[in-house]
Every structure is written in C-alpha cells, then in structure tokens.
Design a protein around this motif. Structure first.
Motif, mmCIF file in Angstrom:
data_model
loop_
_atom_site.group_PDB
_atom_site.id
_atom_site.type_symbol
_atom_site.label_atom_id
_atom_site.label_comp_id
_atom_site.label_asym_id
_atom_site.label_seq_id
_atom_site.Cartn_x
_atom_site.Cartn_y
_atom_site.Cartn_z
ATOM 1 N N PRO A 284 84.147 105.933 12.773
ATOM 2 C CA PRO A 284 83.987 106.195 14.212
ATOM 3 C C PRO A 284 82.931 105.329 14.881
ATOM 4 O O PRO A 284 83.022 105.055 16.080
ATOM 5 C CB PRO A 284 83.608 107.681 14.259
ATOM 6 N N GLN A 285 81.930 104.899 14.123
ATOM 7 C CA GLN A 285 80.932 104.007 14.719
ATOM 8 C C GLN A 285 81.571 102.679 15.108
ATOM 9 O O GLN A 285 81.272 102.112 16.169
ATOM 10 C CB GLN A 285 79.782 103.787 13.744
ATOM 11 N N LYS A 286 82.458 102.182 14.245
ATOM 12 C CA LYS A 286 83.153 100.928 14.565
ATOM 13 C C LYS A 286 84.162 101.129 15.694
ATOM 14 O O LYS A 286 84.385 100.230 16.506
ATOM 15 C CB LYS A 286 83.827 100.380 13.317
ATOM 16 N N LEU A 287 84.782 102.304 15.748
ATOM 17 C CA LEU A 287 85.680 102.597 16.861
ATOM 18 C C LEU A 287 84.917 102.550 18.181
ATOM 19 O O LEU A 287 85.359 101.927 19.151
ATOM 20 C CB LEU A 287 86.310 103.984 16.674
ATOM 21 N N ALA A 288 83.771 103.215 18.212
ATOM 22 C CA ALA A 288 82.981 103.264 19.437
ATOM 23 C C ALA A 288 82.468 101.888 19.841
ATOM 24 O O ALA A 288 82.304 101.607 21.032
ATOM 25 C CB ALA A 288 81.809 104.230 19.257
ATOM 26 N N ALA A 289 82.217 101.040 18.849
ATOM 27 C CA ALA A 289 81.692 99.702 19.129
ATOM 28 C C ALA A 289 82.786 98.698 19.456
ATOM 29 O O ALA A 289 82.486 97.537 19.748
ATOM 30 C CB ALA A 289 80.880 99.209 17.929
ATOM 31 N N GLY A 290 84.054 99.110 19.408
ATOM 32 C CA GLY A 290 85.151 98.204 19.710
ATOM 33 C C GLY A 290 85.541 97.297 18.569
ATOM 34 O O GLY A 290 86.302 96.341 18.763
ATOM 35 N N ARG A 291 85.040 97.583 17.358
ATOM 36 C CA ARG A 291 85.360 96.725 16.211
ATOM 37 C C ARG A 291 86.650 97.132 15.517
ATOM 38 O O ARG A 291 87.136 96.427 14.639
ATOM 39 C CB ARG A 291 84.196 96.758 15.219
ATOM 40 N N LEU A 292 87.206 98.282 15.908
ATOM 41 C CA LEU A 292 88.472 98.754 15.361
ATOM 42 C C LEU A 292 89.374 99.183 16.509
ATOM 43 O O LEU A 292 88.886 99.629 17.557
ATOM 44 C CB LEU A 292 88.260 99.950 14.424
ATOM 45 N N PRO A 293 90.691 99.099 16.332
ATOM 46 C CA PRO A 293 91.595 99.624 17.353
ATOM 47 C C PRO A 293 91.495 101.147 17.396
ATOM 48 O O PRO A 293 91.271 101.802 16.377
ATOM 49 C CB PRO A 293 92.976 99.165 16.866
ATOM 50 N N ILE A 294 91.658 101.693 18.570
ATOM 51 C CA ILE A 294 91.508 103.139 18.747
ATOM 52 C C ILE A 294 92.889 103.787 18.716
ATOM 53 O O ILE A 294 93.636 103.743 19.693
ATOM 54 C CB ILE A 294 90.776 103.464 20.060
ATOM 55 N N TRP A 295 93.200 104.381 17.575
ATOM 56 C CA TRP A 295 94.456 105.100 17.434
ATOM 57 C C TRP A 295 94.357 106.423 18.193
ATOM 58 O O TRP A 295 93.266 106.969 18.378
ATOM 59 C CB TRP A 295 94.737 105.373 15.962
#
Length: 574
Positions: A284-295
């Motif tokens: 979730p930290q990477k999701l929040a930082a935009g480093r992962l796509p948000i499913w």
C-alpha cells in the motif's frame, strides 16, 4: 499504527492523491452502464461507489475457505469484500445470514464440476468439448443448462434476500487448467460466458449480479494480449475486469503489477480492473506513492498466517490508510448493516501478558449508517467494562482485572440494537509464564522450542504419522502450578490429551503423576485454546501427552503454537 494515526494518515493520503494523481493507462473508465441494463438499484449504487474510489484507494478482500485462518483474528480489520465458491458453498441460508451479520460485499466464483467431474482438466476422467457445450441440442449443452440452473437457484435466493453479488464465473478464463478454457478456439469460451449471461439475466431475471471477468496469470509471451482478447466476451457482458495474480512479491515487485495491469487494460478497455485472487494485497505504501497501479480491489487467497501471507505483512496492508476495510464501506441501498469493531492493541500474538495487572485496550468502533451507542468489554464471557457513546477510535483501561487468563473481546451496540463482537485477544493478567523460553523435549517433530517462545505464529509440529505424541518442559525449578494453557496453530489439535507432572527424575515412570485429562474436545480451524485447570501441584517437569487428533485431521502432525504455565510474578521463572 494507533487508531488516531490511521485516520489522520487516511486524510493525508486522500489529500496527496487528489493533488498528485494523474491518469494512467487503465485508470480512465467508462461511465457506469451496467452490463445488465436491469441491474437493481443497489447494484448500481455499488458500481457508482466503485467508480468514485477507483484509482484513489484500494478495497480489501479475502477468499474464505476452511483452509484460511481468519484474517480478522490476526489483523483486527475486516475486509470489505469476501469471496466464496459456489462449488463448496455452505447452505445458502447460512451464507445470507453471515453476509447480513457482517455487512460485507459478497463475491462468488465457481469451480464448476461439469458433469460431476472435476473443474481441473488434469483431474477429469473425461475431457469437455466446449464447442459442444455452447451448441444447443447436444448432451453437453443440456448438462450445462441444468447445472447453471442449479447455480441460478442459489443466486436467486441471494437476490430475494437483497444481496448483490460480484459474480466471477469461469475464473482464470484464459489459463488453460480449467475445462472451460478452449485454447484451440477461445471464441467458444467467450460464447460460454455470453450463454451464461443471457440465461441468468434474461431467463432467470437475476438482476443482483455485477459481472466480473477474471483472466489467469501466465507468461505474456506464451499467452500474448491478442490471444487473451479472444476469450473476452465483449464490453457489453462485463462490468469489472481483472486477473488472478500469483507469484509476485508484494513487498518488492513493481513491474509485474504494471505488466498485467496494462495487459488487462488492453483486453478489456474502459473497465475497472481488480485482483480476483492474489497471494497478498500489493504494497500500500507503493500504491499511495504511485509506484504501483491501483487495482479496484484485491482478494488474497491465503489467510494469515501462511507462508505466502505472513502476519506482519497482512497487518501492514489491512491497517494501512490507503486500503479500504469494512468499517469504511458505505451502507448501500436500504440496508442497515451491524456496527464494526476491532481490537488493534494488544495483539493476539502471545505478547499480551500484564503481570502488573492493568490492561490497556485500543481499537475502533463504527456504525456505517447509525451510531455506536455502547461498547462492552467481555472476558471469558463475563462483562468487565463498558463505554457509552464511544469515539470511533477508543481506548479503554481494565484496571481492576483479577489475576488470570482470559479471552478478551469488545462488543459494539448501535442505535438500532444490533451487536457485533470483535476479534479475540488472549490476555494474561497478574501472572507470568513459567514455561517461557525453558528447555523442551518432544517425542519427535519439528521445532519443539517454538511452543515456549511466546509467539503464537510459530509452532511445534509433531510427526504426521504420530497419533500419539508428547512434549515436555523443564521449568528449571519446582513451582506450584494449577493451570496449563495450550494454544494451537492451524487445524490439527488434540481431541484427547493429558497433563502429567514430576518434581524430579523425569526419566523414571514412577516420577510422573497425571493431573488433568481432556477428552472429546471440539475441532476448531484456528487457535483452538485449551486452558486446563487442576488442583495446585508441585512440579519442575510438565509433560503434555496427546492421544488423538480432533476431527480425524490425520494429514499432518499436531500443530502446537504455545504451552503456557501461568504463575504469580513473585514465583516467576528465573
């Protein structure tokens, strides 16, 4: 993270995403036009909510089987979406009652045992010709219609109960391991989806289904996007798309998430994308930082603890402000779901020992439509305290707790009188553990010292073949003891056991005296707890002898997470 920090962090994440979010491939979705034009109002409301959070936060979920330990008991957080399987579904009335008692969103998939044979090609006695299944007038088509009608009967009862279903049929549709995947002519599989869609929506009038398409993970070089597109039934038959994604390290990997996100955006353009199954939620930290796509959401297949979903990782994801849990889910339609409550501290990991006698409990309590008017605290089914009109993030002090070992829970009551019971915490007050870290021997198996390391997520595992086994603890000196606690791991615990003690000479049979025997103990999937109490006895050596496994769970050896021997602090082990 404290309850207060979780809410504040949530606000900060929301603000930062609002400022920093920029559209990326797959995040731009079409306006809500349900695949079924007659989708019920509640279903439309759910879809609208999904669209409102898509690309901003991720909904939590998990797939529920008896082989998955209950995440809630470990993390204190309930998932927003719960997945079940039509093939192994409990009686539908039980499912309805469970959904209403919790208020989660229900998703169903179906390991379809066509013709009474396996869903897996490798396990079937006879292969399935999908072309014949979709051809009216064939025996295969007749069988499919009969079995779809039986599934529709279940879905119809859910519809009558007002329950909207995220319906995920023919899952891992392009994987190749299930009978419904026609690798030679994928168009037949796409037609099977459309055949089911027409039957369910037009003939059976099932207007409570949100249709979820689910691809299978696999090498995109061997199964490129152009091949995967041939399995897709068409945008007009799908509400949500996605993939079942395994083999990705959620703590470290980034590119695999992007690779499959982009691929599914090409396969199903304009659709919200979800993880129907996964080992664990993306970081979730990477999701929040935009480093992962948000499913849109993710449903881990494995409960926690498990090798693929360690407790620490599950807690980090389920308690992260980027992840939407049940307590944050709106109430849809005219439903009035029960309140939601969870204890976040202390943890139920073996660390909740309070020799000084005062216990501080922190957690959250919320009602999704009304208000929580009272919060009760129960220890071993006895009311020990309460808070009136509690704040969402509560803190309660149990200052007058008698010495002893307890199952501690909170119960939230809302303004409609609905009650909801929290996760259980094993709490030990005014005592210390004389067995902690002491020398251990066992009849066999792996890691016997784990039974006294104070960690409920490690365990001694007896040999699989051993119906009879034992474990012995040397307390280092003679103590007066009157209780032994056994906390078990996953599934395999004793139905019949005895506790024996000795003051000296443990190698001599005459030294041992039986002080307790437990028989006909009920089977529990996770953290079965046996608190054996007996007359005070002087002992240096304590041996627990196991005679029979509960519920004939003979596929593995006894899984013992903890042996605890509570004694007053002044008599604690050196």
């Amino acid at each position: 993270m404290t309850c207060q920090r979780r809410i504040v962090s949530c606000l900060l994440v929301g603000i930062s995403l609002g400022l920093l979010f920029t559209p990326a491939l797959g995040r731009e979705v079409s306006d809500i036009k349900p695949a079924n034009p007659n989708l019920c109002p509640k279903g439309r409301e759910i879809l609208k909510y999904f669209q409102s959070i898509y690309g901003k936060r991720m909904l939590s979920g998990y797939n529920v089987y008896v082989h998955t330990p209950d995440d809630y008991e470990q993390t204190g957080m309930l998932a927003a979406i719960w997945g079940r399987d039509v093939q192994w579904l409990p009686p539908v009335d039980e499912v309805i009652a469970h959904v209403k008692a919790h208020g989660y969103l229900l998703t169903l998939h179906w390991h379809w045992f066509f013709g009474g044979d396996s869903a897996w090609k490798s396990k079937r006695k006879t292969p399935v010709n999908v072309a014949r299944v979709v051809t009216p007038g064939t025996p295969e088509h007749a069988t499919a219609m009969k079995e779809m009608a039986a599934a529709a009967d279940i879905l119809e009862k859910l519809q009558e109960a007002g329950i909207v279903v995220l319906w995920r049929p023919l899952h891992e549709i392009d994987g190749g391991w299930f009978w419904w995947t026609d690798l030679d002519r994928p168009e037949n599989t796409a037609e099977l989806w459309r055949m089911m869609f027409r039957f369910f929506t037009e003939e059976r009038k099932l207007n409570n289904l949100i249709w979820v398409y689910s691809a299978g993970v696999g090498d995109l070089k061997k199964k490129p996007v152009e091949l995967r597109k041939r399995f897709y039934p068409g945008a007009e038959y799908v509400d949500i798309s996605g993939i079942d994604l395994y083999g990705v390290n959620p703590a470290e990997d980034e590119e695999p998430y992007w690779t499959f996100f982009r691929a599914m955006a090409e396969v199903s353009p304009g659709k919200m994308l979800a993880l129907g199954e996964c080992d664990e939620l993306p970081n979730p930290q990477k999701l929040a930082a935009g480093r992962l796509p948000i499913w849109l959401y993710g449903l881990p297949w494995w409960g926690t603890p498990s090798a693929r979903r360690p407790v620490e990782q599950a807690i980090a994801t389920m308690r992260h402000p980027f992840v939407v849990t049940l307590d944050e889910l709106p109430a849809f339609g005219d439903e009035d779901p029960p309140p939601v409550v969870g204890i976040l501290s202390p943890m139920d990991d073996g660390s909740a020992w309070f020799p000084e006698g005062s216990v501080t409990v922190e957690g959250y309590a919320v009602d999704r439509r009304g208000k929580v008017v009272r919060l009760e605290f129960w220890a071993n089914d006895q009311l020990v305290g309460q808070l009136a009109n509690p704040p969402r993030q509560f803190r309660w002090q149990w200052t007058d707790a008698p010495s002893g070992c307890y199952d501690l829970r909170a119960v939230a009551i809302d303004d409609a009188g609905q009650r909801f019971r929290s996760n259980r915490i094993h709490v030990n007050v005014g005592v210390v553990d004389a067995a902690r870290g002491r020398p251990v021997t066992a009849s066999g198996g792996e890691n016997p010292s784990a039974a006294v390391d104070g960690n409920y997520y490690t365990s001694w595992r007896a040999p699989t073949e051993a119906e009879e086994a034992w474990i012995m603890i040397d307390l280092g000196q003679v103590h007066s003891i009157h209780q032994v606690n056994l906390i078990w791991g996953w599934k395999i615990h004793a139905e019949h056991f005895a506790i024996e003690t000795a003051k000296e000479a443990p190698s001599q049979a005459a030294s041992w005296h039986r002080v307790y025997e437990g028989k006909n103990l009920p089977w529990e999937v996770w953290k079965a707890t046996h608190r054996a109490r007996f007359a005070p006895t002087e002992a240096r050596y304590v041996r627990i002898h196991f005679f029979r496994r509960a519920a004939r769970q003979t596929w593995g050896g006894y899984d013992l997470a903890a042996v605890e021997i509570p004694i007053p602090p002044s008599k604690g082990a050196e």
